[in-house]
Design an enzyme around this catalytic site. Structure first.
Site, mmCIF file in Angstrom:
data_model
loop_
_atom_site.group_PDB
_atom_site.id
_atom_site.type_symbol
_atom_site.label_atom_id
_atom_site.label_comp_id
_atom_site.label_asym_id
_atom_site.label_seq_id
_atom_site.Cartn_x
_atom_site.Cartn_y
_atom_site.Cartn_z
ATOM 1 N N ARG A 1 21.413 -39.894 -35.971
ATOM 2 C CA ARG A 1 21.423 -38.431 -35.911
ATOM 3 C C ARG A 1 20.087 -37.892 -36.412
ATOM 4 N NH1 ARG A 1 26.313 -37.960 -39.014
ATOM 5 N NH2 ARG A 1 28.151 -37.945 -37.704
ATOM 6 N N ARG B 1 26.473 -20.546 -53.865
ATOM 7 C CA ARG B 1 25.187 -21.261 -53.772
ATOM 8 C C ARG B 1 24.119 -20.641 -54.661
ATOM 9 N NH1 ARG B 1 24.504 -24.369 -48.594
ATOM 10 N NH2 ARG B 1 26.547 -24.423 -47.641
ATOM 11 N N ARG C 1 22.547 -44.893 -41.593
ATOM 12 C CA ARG C 1 23.670 -44.625 -40.678
ATOM 13 C C ARG C 1 23.223 -44.645 -39.218
ATOM 14 N NH1 ARG C 1 26.962 -39.751 -43.681
ATOM 15 N NH2 ARG C 1 25.218 -38.490 -42.980
ATOM 16 N N ARG D 1 16.206 -31.315 -47.030
ATOM 17 C CA ARG D 1 17.554 -30.808 -47.354
ATOM 18 C C ARG D 1 17.846 -30.968 -48.846
ATOM 19 N NH1 ARG D 1 21.854 -33.490 -43.462
ATOM 20 N NH2 ARG D 1 23.343 -32.029 -44.368
#
Length: 243
Positions: free
Chosen positions: A190, A118, A157, A201
């Site tokens: 979610r 990362r 979603r 994010r």
């Protein structure tokens, strides 16, 4: 318990299937791959396909750390001590756990690394470790996708919690908005799938991984995949890239 004793309890059919798989794998070229992509870019869909096609092992560093801790390997014990103090596991430790994993028969033909490196420092440490083993990273598959497309994919979603059935407001809508087709129960979203969470994010992802992509770009091993395309087309691109 010896390996042979373990094998005695494996059904013949499973042994034959595994032998045939290994024989088929013998002719495959070695591949050492790194998968990079934001949440929702389709890495999770493609990695099992790539793993089976090229006989690679899939190394997800989070899972590997947990496995090393529960197996109480020397590195796992070290990792557990670090985590219990609430500290982050060092790069050297993670690279050590990857090094251990690469000695397994399932990693003989190479690996898919997912979620690591990362940072550029991690990438350099990984290169040093592989160098000592006389191998190197062959390709970095970059699942490139526009943030706006990701937002549409993810924020659309909806889930039926008790069955796990998933819907998408645009791509796979329920018959009645907000309601499960089978039970008529309400659907939920979610917490991670909301626009605000996704935005933070993605910001973190870009900030963290762009230098890593640059590092591998300088080595000329990055392949940018059109991750906004349907999965079958992305698979075809991956195969073309790796052939």
């Amino acid at each position: 318990m010896s390996a042979a004793a373990n094998l005695e309890d494996v059904p013949s059919m499973d042994l034959m299937t595994e032998l045939l798989r290994r024989m088929k794998c013998e002719s495959k070229p070695d591949k050492r791959l790194i998968l990079v992509g934001p949440p929702g870019s389709g890495k999770g869909t493609q990695s099992p396909i790539i793993k089976d096609e090229y006989c690679l092992c899939h190394l997800a560093t989070g899972d590997m750390l947990r496995a090393a801790v529960s197996a109480k390997t020397p590195l796992g014990i070290k990792a557990k001590e670090t985590m219990e103090k609430g500290e982050l596991v060092s790069d050297d430790l993670v690279v050590g756990i990857i090094d251990d994993a690469l000695k397994k028969p399932s990693c003989q033909k190479g690996f898919i690394l997912d979620g690591f490196p990362r940072t550029v420092v991690q990438a350099q440490k990984l290169d040093d470790m592989l160098d000592k083993c006389g191998v190197k990273v062959d390709k970095v598959l970059n699942f490139a996708i526009d943030d706006a497309i990701l937002e549409e994919r993810i924020t659309g979603r909806w889930i039926h919690p008790s069955s796990g059935r998933t819907y998408h407001t645009k791509f796979a809508p329920p018959k009645v908005a907000g309601v499960d087709d089978v039970t008529g129960e309400p659907l939920i979203q979610r917490k991670d799938d909301t626009a605000a969470v996704l935005k933070s994010r993605l910001e973190a992802f870009h900030k963290q991984t762009e230098p890593v992509i640059d590092y591998y770009n300088k080595k000329g091993i990055v392949a940018n995949l059109p991750a906004e395309k349907p999965p079958q087309e992305v698979t075809a691109e991956v195969k073309k890239t790796l052939s």
